[in-house]
Enzyme design. Sequence first.
Site, PDB file in Angstrom:
ATOM      1  N   GLU A  45      -1.986  -5.418  -3.792  1.00 22.09           N
ATOM      2  CA  GLU A  45      -0.699  -4.702  -3.174  1.00 22.09           C
ATOM      3  C   GLU A  45       0.408  -5.579  -2.604  1.00 22.09           C
ATOM      4  OE1 GLU A  45      -4.053  -0.749  -1.322  1.00 22.09           O
ATOM      5  OE2 GLU A  45      -3.743  -3.093  -0.536  1.00 22.09           O
ATOM      6  N   ASP A  88       0.722  -1.182   0.385  1.00 21.12           N
ATOM      7  CA  ASP A  88       0.357   0.332  -0.326  1.00 21.12           C
ATOM      8  C   ASP A  88       0.664   1.047   0.175  1.00 21.12           C
ATOM      9  OD1 ASP A  88      -2.849   1.520   0.588  1.00 21.12           O
ATOM     10  OD2 ASP A  88      -2.209   1.584   2.930  1.00 21.12           O
TER      11      ASP A  88
END
Length: 227
Positions: free
Chosen positions: A121, A49
């Site tokens: 992610e 992320d």
Amino acid sequence: MKLSRDLAEFEHRIGHRFARPDLLVRAMTHSSISSDTRPDNQRLEFLGDRVLGLVIAQVLMEGDRAAVEGQLAPRYNALVRKETCADVARAVDIGSVLKLGKSEQVTGGRRKMALLGDAMEALIAAVYLDAGLEAAREMILRLWGDRIRTVEADARDPKTTLQEWAQARGMQPPVYEVTGRTGPDHAPMFVITARLEDGRTAGGEATSKRAAEQAAARALLTEVGDG
């Protein structure tokens, strides 16, 4: 470690061959099937992320040097949100290589937006740890593709845009209804249906009601030809 055939084919789809295949295996391992000897992808998701955010922020700043923070922020949010990560994941068919427990398989985990977004992610983090920031950047730019170029339109708030579209045609504001909920209390998945006065509807799902409403509005805008 030698990768299974499906993961080896997946490497080709994402354009990165792992020097450390164990990182790819971990990135594709959901907590529903993890164990002491088989770690899940949650820590990689956390890192990925941040890597995605750094890459996207830099790309946006370099792409429009005159843009102020108020212009860059919604573009950034549109590109890093879980729904976008899930869309990219679907494009490379991450769902087919996700390692899930039986409970998640039965409840359609390979199609869930949250699981797909998390896996994307985690994949970014795996590439970053395997080959560095530049390799992760190259993959992100390759997989995100035209989404970066067309982000200005996608950055519009879809609920506001849909309401303006309806009012411009003399309709009442759209109505949003919770039509489904799955998952445990600590990690729910909401399904929202957006409905226009003329009867047209579209659905969206997300881990929060607000995000699901946004997804439903976005889908309905596409349905009416303004998405």
